[in-house]
Design a protein around this motif. Structure first.
Motif, PDB file in Angstrom:
ATOM      1  N   GLY A   1     -31.036   6.799 -22.829  1.00 49.71           N
ATOM      2  CA  GLY A   1     -29.952   7.374 -22.038  1.00 49.71           C
ATOM      3  C   GLY A   1     -28.961   6.378 -21.477  1.00 49.71           C
ATOM      4  O   GLY A   1     -27.996   6.778 -20.825  1.00 49.71           O
ATOM      5  N   ASP A   2     -29.175   5.086 -21.730  1.00 49.75           N
ATOM      6  CA  ASP A   2     -28.286   4.069 -21.171  1.00 49.75           C
ATOM      7  C   ASP A   2     -26.954   4.084 -21.923  1.00 49.75           C
ATOM      8  O   ASP A   2     -26.906   3.795 -23.123  1.00 49.75           O
ATOM      9  N   PRO A   3     -25.833   4.394 -21.231  1.00 49.70           N
ATOM     10  CA  PRO A   3     -24.548   4.497 -21.925  1.00 49.70           C
ATOM     11  C   PRO A   3     -23.972   3.155 -22.361  1.00 49.70           C
ATOM     12  O   PRO A   3     -23.162   3.097 -23.273  1.00 49.70           O
ATOM     13  N   LYS A   4     -24.390   2.056 -21.730  1.00 52.73           N
ATOM     14  CA  LYS A   4     -23.864   0.734 -22.080  1.00 52.73           C
ATOM     15  C   LYS A   4     -24.757  -0.019 -23.060  1.00 52.73           C
ATOM     16  O   LYS A   4     -24.273  -0.675 -23.980  1.00 52.73           O
ATOM     17  N   TYR A   5     -26.055   0.039 -22.825  1.00 53.83           N
ATOM     18  CA  TYR A   5     -26.979  -0.807 -23.586  1.00 53.83           C
ATOM     19  C   TYR A   5     -28.051  -0.003 -24.326  1.00 53.83           C
ATOM     20  O   TYR A   5     -28.996  -0.573 -24.852  1.00 53.83           O
ATOM     21  N   GLY A   6     -27.906   1.315 -24.348  1.00 51.80           N
ATOM     22  CA  GLY A   6     -28.958   2.171 -24.890  1.00 51.80           C
ATOM     23  C   GLY A   6     -29.059   2.175 -26.398  1.00 51.80           C
ATOM     24  O   GLY A   6     -28.313   1.479 -27.098  1.00 51.80           O
ATOM     25  N   PRO A   7     -29.992   2.958 -26.926  1.00 49.05           N
ATOM     26  CA  PRO A   7     -30.214   3.022 -28.377  1.00 49.05           C
ATOM     27  C   PRO A   7     -28.953   3.482 -29.102  1.00 49.05           C
ATOM     28  O   PRO A   7     -28.219   4.341 -28.610  1.00 49.05           O
ATOM     29  N   ARG A   8     -28.708   2.897 -30.273  1.00 48.34           N
ATOM     30  CA  ARG A   8     -27.554   3.324 -31.078  1.00 48.34           C
ATOM     31  C   ARG A   8     -27.765   4.747 -31.599  1.00 48.34           C
ATOM     32  O   ARG A   8     -26.832   5.533 -31.683  1.00 48.34           O
ATOM     33  N   LYS A   9     -29.007   5.060 -31.944  1.00 48.97           N
ATOM     34  CA  LYS A   9     -29.332   6.411 -32.378  1.00 48.97           C
ATOM     35  C   LYS A   9     -29.656   7.236 -31.142  1.00 48.97           C
ATOM     36  O   LYS A   9     -30.606   6.964 -30.415  1.00 48.97           O
ATOM     37  N   LYS A  10     -28.849   8.260 -30.898  1.00 48.24           N
ATOM     38  CA  LYS A  10     -29.001   9.051 -29.679  1.00 48.24           C
ATOM     39  C   LYS A  10     -30.058  10.143 -29.859  1.00 48.24           C
ATOM     40  O   LYS A  10     -30.172  10.749 -30.927  1.00 48.24           O
ATOM     41  N   HIS A  11     -30.830  10.366 -28.809  1.00 47.60           N
ATOM     42  CA  HIS A  11     -31.761  11.487 -28.772  1.00 47.60           C
ATOM     43  C   HIS A  11     -31.371  12.371 -27.596  1.00 47.60           C
ATOM     44  O   HIS A  11     -30.853  11.895 -26.584  1.00 47.60           O
ATOM     45  N   ASP A  12     -31.608  13.638 -27.733  1.00 41.67           N
ATOM     46  CA  ASP A  12     -31.185  14.601 -26.715  1.00 41.67           C
ATOM     47  C   ASP A  12     -32.212  14.675 -25.577  1.00 41.67           C
ATOM     48  O   ASP A  12     -32.914  15.670 -25.419  1.00 41.67           O
ATOM     49  N   PHE A  13     -32.290  13.598 -24.795  1.00 37.70           N
ATOM     50  CA  PHE A  13     -33.215  13.586 -23.661  1.00 37.70           C
ATOM     51  C   PHE A  13     -32.596  14.345 -22.484  1.00 37.70           C
ATOM     52  O   PHE A  13     -31.382  14.289 -22.273  1.00 37.70           O
ATOM     53  N   PRO A  14     -33.405  15.042 -21.704  1.00 37.13           N
ATOM     54  CA  PRO A  14     -32.893  15.836 -20.580  1.00 37.13           C
ATOM     55  C   PRO A  14     -32.603  14.974 -19.348  1.00 37.13           C
ATOM     56  O   PRO A  14     -33.168  15.179 -18.266  1.00 37.13           O
ATOM     57  N   ILE A  15     -31.710  13.986 -19.509  1.00 39.45           N
ATOM     58  CA  ILE A  15     -31.415  13.086 -18.401  1.00 39.45           C
ATOM     59  C   ILE A  15     -29.983  12.589 -18.544  1.00 39.45           C
ATOM     60  O   ILE A  15     -29.512  12.334 -19.657  1.00 39.45           O
ATOM     61  N   GLU A  16     -29.262  12.520 -17.429  1.00 42.89           N
ATOM     62  CA  GLU A  16     -27.896  12.008 -17.420  1.00 42.89           C
ATOM     63  C   GLU A  16     -27.930  10.559 -16.958  1.00 42.89           C
ATOM     64  O   GLU A  16     -28.190  10.272 -15.796  1.00 42.89           O
ATOM     65  N   GLY A  17     -27.670   9.643 -17.883  1.00 45.68           N
ATOM     66  CA  GLY A  17     -27.763   8.225 -17.540  1.00 45.68           C
ATOM     67  C   GLY A  17     -29.088   7.649 -17.974  1.00 45.68           C
ATOM     68  O   GLY A  17     -29.944   8.328 -18.576  1.00 45.68           O
TER      69      GLY A  17
END
Length: 305
Positions: A248-264
């Protein structure tokens, strides 16, 4: 914000005086505040006002936008974990900024503190009363606040001497095979993106993070991270550096996104320990991760290998 870049033609001058001479409209006290708040860098490194310039030094100045001096008190129903005449410990929710800044004039922890109590340390000025350290907007968890100047000085000294305890919980992408480890890698401003930090040997400050695996999932790991130093975005940068970025990290997070139930980012300041500034007693506080973090752990459990 306005940005300026200079090159020192010769060495020997104090940084604050040199900048004041560079632009007569900049007062020395304002320049010293910018330096203290990290808005001035020499060779991509934050230094002190009394730094003696060397010939060829590259000076970067970011002039912060002016913030209204009057901070409005707001009833934000703060989650107060502990309070006495010297300190207050708050469990900060995800999404709350610590102090007013351009784009966030209200709804901050400081706005809530101004409503909750009027007796706050004045060392950091009107905009950041009582603030000893910060946690990112989208990081939840424990933060300590000083209610007088003596308490503020004591807590800052403990942070400087690395005697405080700060333990976080995080959910990272990837399965960490070893039980624990230490990341000892210096952090500095990313020259490609000044809004980000990165691990770099040049123009950086030492940074040490200890981590321990709490639970492994099919594609993710629940970890505890303990700070030995307190650099900007330290845990987020370090976990990215070892290729286990925080979910969920918008700056340093995984390149492949997963739909986790968390903002940030899935990062929570779970434990805070320090010596009481007046009594010297050891104080330790804990806070359970919020519901969105726990829901994200459940989400991680649903992935198959």
């Amino acid at each position: 914000m306005e940005n300026y870049t200079f090159t020192a033609e010769e060495g020997g001058a104090r940084l604050d005086k040199w900048l004041t001479d560079k632009d007569p409209s900049w007062s020395r006290s304002a320049v010293q505040d910018w330096i203290k708040e990290g808005h001035v860098e020499v060779n991509q490194t934050v230094v002190k006002s009394n730094y003696k310039l060397k010939q060829g030094d590259q000076i970067f100045v970011e002039i912060p936008e002016v913030i209204e001096l009057e901070i409005n008190a707001e009833d934000l129903q703060l989650d107060v974990v502990y309070e006495d005449e010297d300190v207050i410990v708050i469990n900060k929710p995800r999404g709350m900024v610590v102090h007013p800044a351009p784009g966030h004039p209200s709804g901050t922890l400081v706005n809530g503190l101004m409503h909750h109590c009027q007796d706050l340390s004045g060392i950091n000025g009107v905009a950041r009363p009582g603030i000893v350290h910060r946690i990112d907007k989208d990081t939840s968890g424990l933060i300590m606040v000083a209610k007088n100047d003596a308490a503020h000085e004591s807590l800052v000294e403990q942070l400087k001497n690395k005697t405080t305890k700060r333990r976080y919980e995080a959910i990272v992408a990837g399965v960490i095979s070893h039980e624990k480890g230490t990341i000892d890698a210096p952090i500095g401003r990313d020259p490609q993106d000044r809004q980000k930090m990165t691990v770099t040997e040049s123009h950086s400050r030492d940074a040490v993070t200890h981590f321990q695996v709490l639970k492994r999932y099919a594609r993710h790991t629940h970890v505890a991270c303990e700070l030995e130093t307190g650099r900007t975005h330290q845990i987020r940068v370090h976990m990215r550096y070892i290729e286990f970025p925080i979910v969920g990290d918008p700056k340093y997070g995984p390149r492949k996104k997963h739909d986790f139930p968390i903002e940030g980012q899935a990062l929570h300041a779970a434990l805070l320990g320090f010596k009481h500034p007046r009594t010297g007693d050891d104080m330790t506080f804990t806070a359970e991760p919020p519901a969105d973090f726990k829901n994200s752990l459940h989400h991680a459990s649903l992935f198959s290998i």
